[in-house]
Structures are given as C-alpha cells and as structure tokens.
Design a protein around this motif. Sequence first.
Motif, PDB file in Angstrom:
ATOM      1  N   ASN A  49      25.793  41.989  44.465  1.00 13.32           N
ATOM      2  CA  ASN A  49      26.531  43.160  44.933  1.00 13.32           C
ATOM      3  C   ASN A  49      26.918  43.022  46.397  1.00 13.32           C
ATOM      4  N   GLN A  50      26.052  42.396  47.157  1.00 20.15           N
ATOM      5  CA  GLN A  50      26.265  42.314  48.599  1.00 20.15           C
ATOM      6  C   GLN A  50      27.100  41.103  49.022  1.00 20.15           C
ATOM      7  N   ALA A  51      26.987  39.995  48.281  1.00 16.94           N
ATOM      8  CA  ALA A  51      27.520  38.727  48.777  1.00 16.94           C
ATOM      9  C   ALA A  51      28.769  38.216  48.089  1.00 16.94           C
ATOM     10  N   THR A  52      29.188  38.819  46.988  1.00 18.32           N
ATOM     11  CA  THR A  52      30.381  38.314  46.293  1.00 18.32           C
ATOM     12  C   THR A  52      31.600  38.308  47.197  1.00 18.32           C
ATOM     13  N   SER A  79      33.376  50.902  46.668  1.00 16.73           N
ATOM     14  CA  SER A  79      33.756  49.947  47.722  1.00 16.73           C
ATOM     15  C   SER A  79      35.107  49.322  47.418  1.00 16.73           C
ATOM     16  N   GLY A  80      35.334  49.009  46.147  1.00 14.68           N
ATOM     17  CA  GLY A  80      36.621  48.430  45.773  1.00 14.68           C
ATOM     18  C   GLY A  80      37.764  49.409  45.928  1.00 14.68           C
ATOM     19  N   ILE A 109      25.317  32.033  43.974  1.00 18.14           N
ATOM     20  CA  ILE A 109      26.280  32.126  42.879  1.00 18.14           C
ATOM     21  C   ILE A 109      27.458  33.007  43.264  1.00 18.14           C
ATOM     22  N   ALA A 110      27.162  34.081  44.000  1.00 24.71           N
ATOM     23  CA  ALA A 110      28.179  35.085  44.331  1.00 24.71           C
ATOM     24  C   ALA A 110      29.452  34.516  44.955  1.00 24.71           C
ATOM     25  N   PRO A 111      29.361  33.544  45.883  1.00 18.88           N
ATOM     26  CA  PRO A 111      30.602  33.057  46.500  1.00 18.88           C
ATOM     27  C   PRO A 111      31.560  32.349  45.547  1.00 18.88           C
ATOM     28  N   TRP A 152      38.383  43.030  43.885  1.00 15.08           N
ATOM     29  CA  TRP A 152      37.684  42.595  42.683  1.00 15.08           C
ATOM     30  C   TRP A 152      36.334  41.956  43.008  1.00 15.08           C
ATOM     31  N   CYS A 153      36.107  41.639  44.267  1.00 13.70           N
ATOM     32  CA  CYS A 153      34.783  41.173  44.689  1.00 13.70           C
ATOM     33  C   CYS A 153      33.768  42.311  44.646  1.00 13.70           C
TER      34      CYS A 153
END
Length: 515
Positions: A90-93, A157-158, A214-216, A230-231
Amino acid sequence: MSSDKLDGVDEKSSGQVQVDAKSAFSSTGDQESQIVHLDIRQANLKLDKTGLPLVPQPSDDASDPLNFPQWLKIAILLQVSLLALLGPLNQATVNPAFVPLAAHFKISTVVASYQTTIAIAFAGIGSFVWVPLANTYGRRPLLLFTTLIAAASSLGSGKALTWSQLIATRVLNGLGTSSFFTLGAGMVSDTFFLHERGRAMGVFTVFLTNSAHIAPIPGGFLGQYVSYRWCYYLPAILDLTMFVVMFFCLPETLYLRGSTPVVTDKPILRRMKLWGLRPEGKHLKGSDFLQQFIMFKYPTVLLTAFYYSVTFTFSSILPAVTSATLFRRLYKFNASQTGLALGLGTLVGSTLGELLGGIVVDRSMYLSRKGKKDGSIVPEVRLQGIWVGAILQPIGLLIWGFCIRYKTPYIGPTMGFGIMCFAIQIISTVLYSYNTDCYKPQTPEIAQVMNFGRQIVGMTTGFWAIAMGDKIGYQFMAITLALVSLVTFIPVVLFMFHGKTIRDRMGVPSYNLSL
C-alpha cells in the motif's frame, strides 16, 4: 479431533511422560520455555514427533488454535503473511512513479516521497490502538475492519485532487495497514508450536520484507504506461480481495490458556464468528492502551528492535526511496526500468535469505534442546543464526554506496541492495523468533515495538538520504551507515552470552500470561 494426534504426535509418542508440573511450566523466567527437571511425578506432557515436550502445551479443547489441523495452520499463516505483504505494498507501489506524481502536483520528486514517508510513520503509530482492542475482542474482527480502512484510503489516494487530500488519505492508509504487521505476528504465535515457529515466522517476515520489493515492479509499469493513480488503485483492489478471503477463511486465534473448553462439534466454524469469542473475564480497560508500552522496558526487546529497525531502514527502505531519483539521474531509467531493477534485485535477495534463515533458527533450537536431558529451552540459541546477516548487511551497503558514487553499470548497486535484503531477511527472522521465544504471550506487543521502530526510523529516510549522499558522497554515506549498523549490533552480541541473565533480572511482563 484429539490434540495428541496433531503435528505428528501419536499415542505412542505422547505416551505417559510424567514431570513435575510446577517446574515444567513455571510462570517466571522464560514463561513457556521453563521445561526443566523431568521428574517422574504428576502431569502428562504431549510430545512432538522427536520425543521432546510440545511448547506451549496444547489444551484438550478442540477450539484451541494449537489443536487446529496442520492444513488450517498453514492457511492461517499464508493469509496473515499475504496481509503483511499488503502493508508495505500500500505504501510503496507508488515509489517508482514519483516523477509523474511530482509533475501532477507540481512538486519535486523528493517532496513527492513524503507521502510515502507519512504513510510509513502512521503505520508505526496505529497499532498502539489496534493491539489492545484485538487482545480483547479478537484478531479476526480487527483485521477485517482495518483491511477495509486500508482499501478505502488507498482508493481515496488515487482519487485525491490536491496534495493535502493525498496526505490525509495516506495518514489513514498508514493507520489501517499498521495492524497487518502486529496482529499477523500474534496469529502466527497463537497457532504454531516452538519447534515450528522459526520457519513460520520466517515465512511471515519474508512476505513482510519482500512487499516493498515487489511493489515497485507493478508500480513502475503502472506509473509509466497507465497513471500514477493506479499505483493506489491496485493496492485497494488487493486489500478488498484479501478482505473477502479472510471473511470466509480466517478463523479467530485469540485463546486464553486455561479457559473453560466449549463443547461444540464444529470448533473451527465457531471460530469464524465476528463476535462472541471474547475470552471469558476479559474486558477492555483504559490501562490496556498504556500496558502495551511495558515491552519497551525490556532490553532484549528494545535493543534488538532498534538494531532491526536500523538495518531494515538501511537495507530495504533506503533503496526504495532513493532508486527513482538515483537510477533516473545515473542511468536515465524510466519508471518501469527502475521498478524492475529495484524489485527483482531485492526480491531475489530476500527469498534466498529466508531459505537460509528460518531453517537455521529452527534447526539450531532443535539441536540445543536435543542435547539436553530435560529438553530445556534457551532462546539465545536462536541468535547464533544472525551472524551471516550481520556481516553481509554492511557489505551490501558499501557495494551500493561505492557503485553509486563511481557510476558503475546498474547491476552494481542492484547487487548491493540484493545482498542487503538477503541479510535483513536473516536478521528479521532471527530477531522475531528470538523475542517470541522469550515472551510468547506478548508477541503482538513485541511485533508492535519492532514495527514502531522500523516505521519511525524508516520514515525519516526520505528527508535525509538523497541530501546526505549528494553532500558527502555516496561512498562516505555508505561507510557511515555501515558503521552505525555494526555499532547497533553490539547489544545483540551481548545478548548471545548474557541474554538469559538480563531477562531473569528483569522478570517477565505480568499481562497476557494466559495467551
């Protein structure tokens, strides 16, 4: 279901091993680890498949999570591990997409990283509310509720139209995801015996550690080819999916040792209820919200948590918050290329680290107990498995820093943070398992201390990392951080030799003893 047939324990192996009940499970010292002096006296102990007493001893209640079938224990482990993965996800994507995010809000990429920093900070604070509630009303309802908060805030957030709206939703997202780290560790401790706990905690921590790696990968592609929004949408969708899975598949694991067994022919279905499972005699008090701070006074918890927080920040969060800027500056990488380099390098490192970490800590504990006639437990044995991680972590830092400074091909810094992530996985598995062995009833509070330290130390990274490297040079920055890692490791070495003495002197917490 008979509890003495679980976990490879049959009637023959459990037998009639008789011990002095008082010395077997004393409420002082190491709590669950006081299996000493096998005298032929009173209590019948259930044994594991190697003939050693199960720790903790399961009750005769079919609703006791220790008596759950092994497939259900594994299902619980996978669910809470996936939930732990979703926290940093949730934080790093959005991390690889700082450039389009910054362009949209007309801010710099460094300022854009602050929204991640804010979410990380509140992910360290929120658990101070959720843990006391979960210890009274249950892990299951709190996890379901906070998962909905995480999903709604990530979706918000999006949809944010202004920078202030984005920051507000990131605060809520941090608060929601904070339970994923602490309550999940508590559920692992609720369901697994001591001889299984190292590997179980290893699985949990590899999901937790790898999430930010994984998020990046999807974040980079979404930020470049779709939209930075979309992140945030992707984690929201995954949160909602996990909510549905847990609603139907995650039973309650909060259980008081010594409570009156409930007569039911469907013990697992009963544990799927959303309410009505509050432990008998357990009521929420205002002091419960203060009691959880007690774990900060125990040196073995506080100082190992500080070492873990420092090394996790340098090994996992530092590459995550700097790669978008540095890889764009040095290698002209776009968002998807940065995401792949960061994600694959750290993912490989962490996965290899777990293959070594969990197996080693469980094996070392088994050999230690097997070598003693009474099967007694010394949690400090687990700490011997940390050496590989403690040595490789500063080495990985130096490789990363020098490769950035001298502009080597991108494989150089990628190998650097891959080695760091290999090391931090070993470190985290060992320290989580060690502290849980020392104070099993307080596992959620221990996870809370470690999560608080990791999040609070980690949230500062976005403010100083790029500025420090540009100011003094990334090679000198790496040397400085490596020295800090080594200095904070000194107390861990001390605990290897004197940890039991220190714990005996401090005594044990007086709350949650029946969990």
